[in-house]
Write an enzyme that holds these catalytic residues in place. Structure first.
Site, PDB file in Angstrom:
ATOM      1  N   ARG A  15       0.834  -1.201   0.000  1.00  0.00           N
ATOM      2  CA  ARG A  15       0.000   0.000   0.000  1.00  0.00           C
ATOM      3  C   ARG A  15       0.863   1.242   0.000  1.00  0.00           C
ATOM      4  NH1 ARG A  15      -4.085  -0.085   4.874  1.00  0.00           N
ATOM      5  NH2 ARG A  15      -4.602  -2.234   4.424  1.00  0.00           N
ATOM      6  N   ARG A  28      -3.427   7.418   4.367  1.00  0.00           N
ATOM      7  CA  ARG A  28      -3.616   8.568   5.256  1.00  0.00           C
ATOM      8  C   ARG A  28      -2.357   9.370   5.549  1.00  0.00           C
ATOM      9  NH1 ARG A  28      -6.601   5.025   9.586  1.00  0.00           N
ATOM     10  NH2 ARG A  28      -5.487   3.520   8.314  1.00  0.00           N
ATOM     11  N   ARG A  87     -10.251  11.457   0.391  1.00  0.00           N
ATOM     12  CA  ARG A  87     -11.080  10.528   1.160  1.00  0.00           C
ATOM     13  C   ARG A  87     -12.416  11.173   1.558  1.00  0.00           C
ATOM     14  NH1 ARG A  87     -14.051   8.096   2.990  1.00  0.00           N
ATOM     15  NH2 ARG A  87     -14.171   6.490   4.580  1.00  0.00           N
ATOM     16  N   ASP A 133      -9.136  -2.478  -2.770  1.00  0.00           N
ATOM     17  CA  ASP A 133      -8.903  -3.245  -1.551  1.00  0.00           C
ATOM     18  C   ASP A 133      -9.168  -4.707  -1.840  1.00  0.00           C
ATOM     19  OD1 ASP A 133      -8.502  -2.475   1.550  1.00  0.00           O
ATOM     20  OD2 ASP A 133      -9.600  -4.345   1.364  1.00  0.00           O
ATOM     21  N   TYR A 151     -10.870 -13.459   6.483  1.00  0.00           N
ATOM     22  CA  TYR A 151     -11.798 -12.349   6.780  1.00  0.00           C
ATOM     23  C   TYR A 151     -13.245 -12.807   6.643  1.00  0.00           C
ATOM     24  CZ  TYR A 151      -8.192  -8.723   6.908  1.00  0.00           C
ATOM     25  OH  TYR A 151      -7.133  -7.952   7.254  1.00  0.00           O
TER      26      TYR A 151
HETATM   27  O1  CP3 Z   1      -1.542   2.137  -2.535  1.00  0.00           O
HETATM   28  C1  CP3 Z   1      -2.588   1.717  -2.983  1.00  0.00           C
HETATM   29  O2  CP3 Z   1      -3.332   2.397  -3.695  1.00  0.00           O
HETATM   30  C2  CP3 Z   1      -2.973   0.285  -2.656  1.00  0.00           C
HETATM   31  C3  CP3 Z   1      -4.267   0.142  -2.094  1.00  0.00           C
HETATM   32  C4  CP3 Z   1      -4.549  -1.002  -1.131  1.00  0.00           C
HETATM   33  C5  CP3 Z   1      -5.505  -0.844  -0.110  1.00  0.00           C
HETATM   34  N1  CP3 Z   1      -5.689  -2.067   0.468  1.00  0.00           N
HETATM   35  C6  CP3 Z   1      -6.235   0.400   0.207  1.00  0.00           C
HETATM   36  C7  CP3 Z   1      -6.583   0.639   1.620  1.00  0.00           C
HETATM   37  C8  CP3 Z   1      -4.081  -2.318  -1.103  1.00  0.00           C
HETATM   38  C9  CP3 Z   1      -2.998  -3.004  -1.932  1.00  0.00           C
HETATM   39  C10 CP3 Z   1      -4.828  -2.985  -0.084  1.00  0.00           C
HETATM   40  C11 CP3 Z   1      -4.689  -4.419   0.227  1.00  0.00           C
HETATM   41  C12 CP3 Z   1      -5.252  -4.926   1.483  1.00  0.00           C
HETATM   42  N2  CP3 Z   1      -6.410  -4.553   2.126  1.00  0.00           N
HETATM   43  C13 CP3 Z   1      -4.687  -6.008   2.222  1.00  0.00           C
HETATM   44  C14 CP3 Z   1      -3.464  -6.786   1.808  1.00  0.00           C
HETATM   45  C15 CP3 Z   1      -2.216  -6.048   2.089  1.00  0.00           C
HETATM   46  C16 CP3 Z   1      -2.022  -5.801   3.566  1.00  0.00           C
HETATM   47  O3  CP3 Z   1      -2.045  -4.609   3.904  1.00  0.00           O
HETATM   48  O4  CP3 Z   1      -1.830  -6.768   4.299  1.00  0.00           O
HETATM   49  C17 CP3 Z   1      -5.499  -6.208   3.353  1.00  0.00           C
HETATM   50  C18 CP3 Z   1      -5.269  -7.226   4.452  1.00  0.00           C
HETATM   51  C19 CP3 Z   1      -6.593  -5.306   3.277  1.00  0.00           C
HETATM   52  C20 CP3 Z   1      -7.743  -5.174   4.215  1.00  0.00           C
HETATM   53  C21 CP3 Z   1      -7.779  -3.848   4.855  1.00  0.00           C
HETATM   54  N3  CP3 Z   1      -8.100  -2.675   4.197  1.00  0.00           N
HETATM   55  C22 CP3 Z   1      -7.508  -3.521   6.220  1.00  0.00           C
HETATM   56  C23 CP3 Z   1      -7.067  -4.526   7.271  1.00  0.00           C
HETATM   57  C24 CP3 Z   1      -7.701  -2.142   6.356  1.00  0.00           C
HETATM   58  C25 CP3 Z   1      -7.683  -1.330   7.622  1.00  0.00           C
HETATM   59  C26 CP3 Z   1      -6.315  -1.114   8.150  1.00  0.00           C
HETATM   60  C27 CP3 Z   1      -5.863   0.302   7.868  1.00  0.00           C
HETATM   61  O5  CP3 Z   1      -4.675   0.467   7.570  1.00  0.00           O
HETATM   62  O6  CP3 Z   1      -6.664   1.247   7.973  1.00  0.00           O
HETATM   63  C28 CP3 Z   1      -8.037  -1.616   5.078  1.00  0.00           C
HETATM   64  C29 CP3 Z   1      -8.320  -0.204   4.762  1.00  0.00           C
HETATM   65  C30 CP3 Z   1      -7.511   0.367   3.643  1.00  0.00           C
HETATM   66  N4  CP3 Z   1      -7.317  -0.207   2.433  1.00  0.00           N
HETATM   67  C31 CP3 Z   1      -6.896   1.651   3.652  1.00  0.00           C
HETATM   68  C32 CP3 Z   1      -6.326   1.829   2.384  1.00  0.00           C
HETATM   69  C33 CP3 Z   1      -5.614   3.049   1.869  1.00  0.00           C
HETATM   70  C34 CP3 Z   1      -6.950   2.641   4.798  1.00  0.00           C
HETATM   71  C35 CP3 Z   1      -8.296   3.299   4.842  1.00  0.00           C
HETATM   72  C36 CP3 Z   1      -8.228   4.814   4.909  1.00  0.00           C
HETATM   73  O7  CP3 Z   1      -7.255   5.335   5.434  1.00  0.00           O
HETATM   74  O8  CP3 Z   1      -9.156   5.480   4.393  1.00  0.00           O
END
Ligand code: CP3
Length: 328
Positions: A2, A6, A15, A52, A128
């Site tokens: 990622r 944020r 967002r 995601d 999940y």
């Molecule tokens: O850089 C990019 O554009 C990549 C985007 C990306 C997201 N999720 C966006 C996201 C990618 C590659 C993912 C993969 C993802 N999502 C995984 C596998 C990789 C990893 O991190 O282990 C997993 C397990 C998820 C599930 C997920 N999505 C979780 C557990 C969370 C909450 C944790 C957190 O950091 O907030 C998310 C939310 C999420 N997905 C955010 C982003 C940018 C954060 C939400 C926000 O800030 O609005």
């Protein structure tokens, strides 16, 4: 990993344009913008599409929500009927905004910047889907797998098929390569990893390759190193992504022909300073100049100072003096 998120003020502003995180994920224009933001700032060699892994269970008809500052919550699948009710036929239509976002990004991205599509590996998605995403997600998932092995296997098989189809559609929409995230592979014992982590990945990759034989695929069985030989041999990814729990040099010598990606601890990007410089130099010396993709071992954390990401890029680029961006 990622790279959007944020820690970037422009992401925080974007967002606000969507009510829920999933609304953001289904708005092609906003997704394209979130994908491009880190590229504009840091000129990385590759962009990963903003989406995601949990859009897949959502597309299959499971209830998925994201709780601000906490993470995902799903209405857990329990019965055989819950699994039978999942609707792969809804996928293509439901995920159309992801493919539209890829098309949009491709029109705005320099040809020398690669575009990465992705999906969750069957085990991580299943964890999940049966665990629900809350604080007991992983123990719930492991318990479910032990208590209902056949049901769990049926779910993994379905996720292997739809995961491959999602990747294929992303390639058709403009992704140059794909990555499969098995973020929770590390919680499995070696036998369970073989059955639930590795085997469904073999199915997924076979189906993907049948449609896209020339598109590179990166596998990321995060945190699992014990039985990687059989994984690499049978899944046969083009590249293996690893996190900071493994010694990069040792992995490179264990798999001499394989491209390895990783593995800077994202916490180094929070700490910065000499600690970061030391860690990046070690990374570069262990990764070497070939068959190595510089990356983090996991996504960028929200509290990361932006100047530390610039510092990382600067050190890496200095180390590759004579290489134009598109040959890295
Ligand atoms: O850089 C990019 O554009 C990549 C985007 C990306 C997201 N999720 C966006 C996201 C990618 C590659 C993912 C993969 C993802 N999502 C995984 C596998 C990789 C990893 O991190 O282990 C997993 C397990 C998820 C599930 C997920 N999505 C979780 C557990 C969370 C909450 C944790 C957190 O950091 O907030 C998310 C939310 C999420 N997905 C955010 C982003 C940018 C954060 C939400 C926000 O800030 O609005």
């Amino acid at each position: 990993m990622r790279q959007a998120g944020r820690y970037l003020p422009e992401y925080q502003a974007l967002r606000k344009e969507a009510v829920t995180f999933l609304d953001l994920c289904y708005n092609a224009k906003l997704c394209a913008e979130a994908t491009l933001q880190p590229i504009r700032r840091f000129t990385f060699d590759a962009a990963i599409i903003f989406s995601d892994i949990l859009v897949v269970p959502d597309a299959l008809g499971q209830e998925v929500r994201f709780i601000e500052n906490e993470g995902p919550r799903l209405a857990p699948l329990m019965s055989e009927r819950d699994i039978a009710n999942l609707a792969p036929s809804r996928m293509a239509e439901h995920l159309r905004p992801v493919y539209d976002a890829l098309r949009l990004v491709r029109t705005q991205l320099d040809r020398s910047t690669a575009l990465i599509g992705f999906c969750g590996a069957p085990f991580t998605l299943a964890s999940y889907m049966v665990g629900g995403g809350g604080p007991n997600n992983l123990s719930n998932a492991r318990l479910y797998a032990k208590a209902h092995p056949e049901r769990f296997a049926t779910l993994l098989d379905l996720l292997a098929q739809v995961g491959a189809d999602h990747l294929i559609a992303q390639v058709e929409a403009g992704a140059d390569l794909v990555q499969v995230f098995d973020s929770w592979a590390g919680i499995l014992d070696p036998d369970a990893f073989d059955r639930y982590g590795r085997a469904p990945m073999v199915t997924l990759v076979k189906r993907f390759r049948a449609a896209c034989p020339k598109v590179p695929l990166i596998a990321f069985p995060k945190g699992h190193v014990a039985s990687l030989e059989r994984y690499v041999e049978t899944v046969a990814p083009d590249a293996l992504s690893v996190d900071w729990t493994v010694a990069l040099g040792a992995i490179k010598s264990r798999f001499p022909g394989l491209v390895v990606q990783g593995n800077l601890d994202p916490l180094e990007l929070i700490v910065g300073g000499e600690s970061l410089e030391r860690a990046v130099r070690k990374l570069l010396s262990e990764g070497g100049q070939s068959r190595f993709i510089v990356n983090l071992g996991h996504g960028v954390r929200p509290q990361t100072p932006i100047e530390n990401v610039h510092k990382l890029v600067e050190i890496v680029r200095q180390n590759q003096t004579n290489m134009p961006k598109n040959l890295h």
